[in-house]
Design a protein around this motif. Structure first.
Motif, PDB file in Angstrom:
ATOM      1  N   PHE B  17      79.847 -15.701  26.233  1.00  0.00           N
ATOM      2  CA  PHE B  17      80.740 -15.407  27.358  1.00  0.00           C
ATOM      3  C   PHE B  17      81.241 -13.968  27.283  1.00  0.00           C
ATOM      4  CE2 PHE B  17      84.908 -16.604  29.675  1.00  0.00           C
ATOM      5  CZ  PHE B  17      84.330 -16.385  30.903  1.00  0.00           C
ATOM      6  N   ARG B  18      81.628 -13.545  26.097  1.00  0.00           N
ATOM      7  CA  ARG B  18      82.141 -12.195  25.926  1.00  0.00           C
ATOM      8  C   ARG B  18      81.084 -11.168  26.332  1.00  0.00           C
ATOM      9  NH1 ARG B  18      83.676 -12.399  20.695  1.00  0.00           N
ATOM     10  NH2 ARG B  18      85.918 -12.804  20.876  1.00  0.00           N
ATOM     11  N   GLU B  19      79.872 -11.443  25.891  1.00  0.00           N
ATOM     12  CA  GLU B  19      78.789 -10.520  26.195  1.00  0.00           C
ATOM     13  C   GLU B  19      78.505 -10.474  27.698  1.00  0.00           C
ATOM     14  OE1 GLU B  19      74.363 -10.232  24.373  1.00  0.00           O
ATOM     15  OE2 GLU B  19      75.997 -10.762  22.982  1.00  0.00           O
ATOM     16  N   PHE B  20      78.486 -11.681  28.277  1.00  0.00           N
ATOM     17  CA  PHE B  20      78.277 -11.796  29.726  1.00  0.00           C
ATOM     18  C   PHE B  20      79.292 -10.952  30.484  1.00  0.00           C
ATOM     19  CE2 PHE B  20      79.841 -13.931  33.560  1.00  0.00           C
ATOM     20  CZ  PHE B  20      78.705 -14.108  34.314  1.00  0.00           C
ATOM     21  N   ASP B  23      78.800  -7.091  29.860  1.00  0.00           N
ATOM     22  CA  ASP B  23      77.676  -6.589  30.648  1.00  0.00           C
ATOM     23  C   ASP B  23      78.033  -6.262  32.092  1.00  0.00           C
ATOM     24  OD1 ASP B  23      76.139  -6.851  28.466  1.00  0.00           O
ATOM     25  OD2 ASP B  23      74.958  -8.556  29.179  1.00  0.00           O
ATOM     26  N   ARG B  24      79.088  -6.885  32.588  1.00  0.00           N
ATOM     27  CA  ARG B  24      79.449  -6.647  33.979  1.00  0.00           C
ATOM     28  C   ARG B  24      80.737  -5.859  34.103  1.00  0.00           C
ATOM     29  NH1 ARG B  24      77.865 -11.685  37.296  1.00  0.00           N
ATOM     30  NH2 ARG B  24      75.923 -12.144  36.239  1.00  0.00           N
ATOM     31  N   GLY B  25      81.185  -5.295  33.014  1.00  0.00           N
ATOM     32  CA  GLY B  25      82.410  -4.519  33.067  1.00  0.00           C
ATOM     33  C   GLY B  25      83.646  -5.372  33.287  1.00  0.00           C
ATOM     34  N   LEU B  26      83.571  -6.657  32.907  1.00  0.00           N
ATOM     35  CA  LEU B  26      84.735  -7.533  33.048  1.00  0.00           C
ATOM     36  C   LEU B  26      85.413  -7.709  31.696  1.00  0.00           C
ATOM     37  CD1 LEU B  26      83.128 -10.207  35.403  1.00  0.00           C
ATOM     38  CD2 LEU B  26      84.297  -8.084  35.995  1.00  0.00           C
TER      39      LEU B  26
END
Lengths: 155, 155
Positions: B17-20, B23-26
């Motif tokens: 989740f953290r990586e996800f 990756d989107r600048g969230l």
DNA sequence: GTCAATGCAAACATTTTGCAACTCT
DNA sequence: AGAGTTGCAAAATGTTTGCATTGAC
């Protein structure tokens, strides 16, 4: 898509519905007749509001509540099926006189492709038997990319 | 039911989740962490409101909107799956670290029985190939009567 | 410091319900 | 005549959104 259906099948569906209602002490009203007819003449999947709009266009003035109530009855009696494509409204389709089918839904463009449910029915029976479950119906959808969108995204 | 999952799997899911998000600048906020944790510690299917209630009981005060927004992200990133049992709310289940499965739903008592989705995945691939469709996932439910209710109604 | 996230309440869309008037049977 | 049905508008449900404040990086 569900194909337009012969007048003969429509009449049979009317009889099924009438009998279903009679068995429960319910009435076959003009509104219910008109709604069933509108449903049977639809050859696409539809939403409640869509059916209502359609009927209004043809000057069949029925109330929204009546459409919702009647669709529920038609589902119960097996003439209409609920399909859940999106997370929003319920979609319906009439299945009376149609071959059982399920749907593939393209995630990109939303296109709906129908396919014969024969194999799915076989499989569901086998699976259910394992759990001593008595299968009566199923819901099945394959989600993915249709040919057009697959080509577009790999191009 | 989805089985309770080891702490190791939970940590892996957190990383996914953290990586996800990265990756989107969230941002990986405290709220998102708490929500993911609550989800992973659920071993049943749940609704958004149910999760919220659960978290509030444990004094994890997050806003309703945040739960809805975070569930959407978790679905996108593949840790959580939407299941449509009824016509009302969406149900969710965490699928991270679980074997793919589908559900039988008893029409009478609402009981949910899970079964392995292996055969369904095979069948969907064959069916999709026929239509040059690229299957990515599916939704499948068998509706009927569980053993208890079948006996009760035939007795 | 910046850009995104949160929480709240208000907005929203769909569906259901209460009720007085009406209509099949 | 009487039980069920209709249409309307109001209510309910589940989910989303706008916006001022807060927080992650």
């Amino acid at each position: 898509m569900a194909r337009p259906v012969s007048e003969e099948i429509i009449r049979t569906a009317e009889n099924v519905f009438r009998e279903f209602l009679r068995d429960r002490g319910l009435k076959y009203t003009g509104e219910r007749e008109k709604i069933l007819s509108a449903v049977m003449h639809t050859d696409e999947h539809f939403e409640a509001e869509e059916l209502l709009r359609l009927m209004w266009q043809e000057s069949n003035r029925v109330g929204k509540a009546t459409v919702y109530r009647t669709l529920k009855l038609l589902v119960e009696c097996g003439i209409v099926k609920e399909v859940h494509f999106s997370n929003k409204q319920v979609h319906y389709e009439h299945t009376y006189g149609q071959d059982p089918h399920d749907h593939m839904v393209c995630r990109r463009c939303g296109r709906i492709i129908e396919f014969d449910a024969g194999e799915v029915v076989k499989l569901r029976t086998v699976i259910a038997a394992h759990a001593r479950f008595h299968a009566l119906s199923h819901r099945f959808q394959i989600l993915g990319l249709c040919e057009v969108c697959r080509k577009a995204s790999s191009g």
